[in-house]
Design a protein around this motif. Structure first.
Motif, PDB file in Angstrom:
ATOM      1  N   GLU A  29       0.800  -1.224   0.000  1.00 20.45           N
ATOM      2  CA  GLU A  29       0.000   0.000   0.000  1.00 20.45           C
ATOM      3  C   GLU A  29       0.838   1.283   0.000  1.00 20.45           C
ATOM      4  O   GLU A  29       0.622   2.158  -0.839  1.00 20.45           O
ATOM      5  CB  GLU A  29      -0.973  -0.012   1.168  1.00 20.45           C
ATOM      6  N   PRO A  30       1.828   1.434   0.898  1.00 21.96           N
ATOM      7  CA  PRO A  30       2.642   2.651   0.849  1.00 21.96           C
ATOM      8  C   PRO A  30       3.472   2.767  -0.437  1.00 21.96           C
ATOM      9  O   PRO A  30       3.647   3.856  -0.967  1.00 21.96           O
ATOM     10  CB  PRO A  30       3.562   2.539   2.065  1.00 21.96           C
ATOM     11  N   MET A  31       3.942   1.633  -0.944  1.00 25.35           N
ATOM     12  CA  MET A  31       4.716   1.683  -2.197  1.00 25.35           C
ATOM     13  C   MET A  31       3.821   2.093  -3.353  1.00 25.35           C
ATOM     14  O   MET A  31       4.223   2.884  -4.203  1.00 25.35           O
ATOM     15  CB  MET A  31       5.376   0.328  -2.470  1.00 25.35           C
ATOM     16  N   ALA A  32       2.599   1.584  -3.403  1.00 28.25           N
ATOM     17  CA  ALA A  32       1.674   1.946  -4.472  1.00 28.25           C
ATOM     18  C   ALA A  32       1.333   3.428  -4.421  1.00 28.25           C
ATOM     19  O   ALA A  32       1.226   4.082  -5.460  1.00 28.25           O
ATOM     20  CB  ALA A  32       0.407   1.109  -4.374  1.00 28.25           C
ATOM     21  N   ALA A  33       1.202   3.967  -3.225  1.00 25.06           N
ATOM     22  CA  ALA A  33       0.903   5.394  -3.091  1.00 25.06           C
ATOM     23  C   ALA A  33       2.031   6.252  -3.658  1.00 25.06           C
ATOM     24  O   ALA A  33       1.776   7.348  -4.157  1.00 25.06           O
ATOM     25  CB  ALA A  33       0.656   5.740  -1.632  1.00 25.06           C
ATOM     26  N   ARG A  34       3.264   5.764  -3.587  1.00 23.36           N
ATOM     27  CA  ARG A  34       4.395   6.521  -4.123  1.00 23.36           C
ATOM     28  C   ARG A  34       4.613   6.298  -5.613  1.00 23.36           C
ATOM     29  O   ARG A  34       4.985   7.207  -6.334  1.00 23.36           O
ATOM     30  CB  ARG A  34       5.673   6.170  -3.370  1.00 23.36           C
ATOM     31  N   THR A  35       4.396   5.069  -6.103  1.00 22.82           N
ATOM     32  CA  THR A  35       4.711   4.769  -7.501  1.00 22.82           C
ATOM     33  C   THR A  35       3.545   4.992  -8.452  1.00 22.82           C
ATOM     34  O   THR A  35       3.775   5.246  -9.633  1.00 22.82           O
ATOM     35  CB  THR A  35       5.209   3.321  -7.655  1.00 22.82           C
ATOM     36  N   ALA A  36       2.321   4.866  -7.967  1.00 24.35           N
ATOM     37  CA  ALA A  36       1.146   5.027  -8.837  1.00 24.35           C
ATOM     38  C   ALA A  36      -0.002   5.671  -8.051  1.00 24.35           C
ATOM     39  O   ALA A  36      -1.032   5.057  -7.843  1.00 24.35           O
ATOM     40  CB  ALA A  36       0.734   3.676  -9.396  1.00 24.35           C
ATOM     41  N   PRO A  37       0.181   6.909  -7.618  1.00 28.13           N
ATOM     42  CA  PRO A  37      -0.829   7.547  -6.765  1.00 28.13           C
ATOM     43  C   PRO A  37      -2.214   7.660  -7.426  1.00 28.13           C
ATOM     44  O   PRO A  37      -3.218   7.605  -6.728  1.00 28.13           O
ATOM     45  CB  PRO A  37      -0.242   8.915  -6.448  1.00 28.13           C
TER      46      PRO A  37
END
Length: 61
Positions: free
Chosen positions: A50-58
């Motif tokens: 979840e945190p990685m997705a928020a950074r890579t594909a907001p």
């Protein structure tokens, strides 16, 4: 890090992800795979999805 090193790192990363993509064998999963691998390398304390997705594909979270 100079420009040649950056380009070499990007080329190596692209080749690495392409190799993983050949193993998973589904073209539609390549973008999420690349985003996940990118997220693992980005700074940040939490490396859960979840945190990685928020950074890579907001836009997609």
């Amino acid at each position: 890090m100079d420009l040649n090193q950056v380009e070499d790192s990007e080329a190596r990363f692209t080749a690495y992800v392409a190799g993983l993509g050949r193993v998973i064998g589904q073209a539609v999963r390549m973008r999420p795979l690349r985003d996940y691998c990118t997220g693992l390398m980005l700074p940040g304390e939490r490396k859960s999805v979840e945190p990685m997705a928020a950074r890579t594909a907001p836009a997609r979270t």
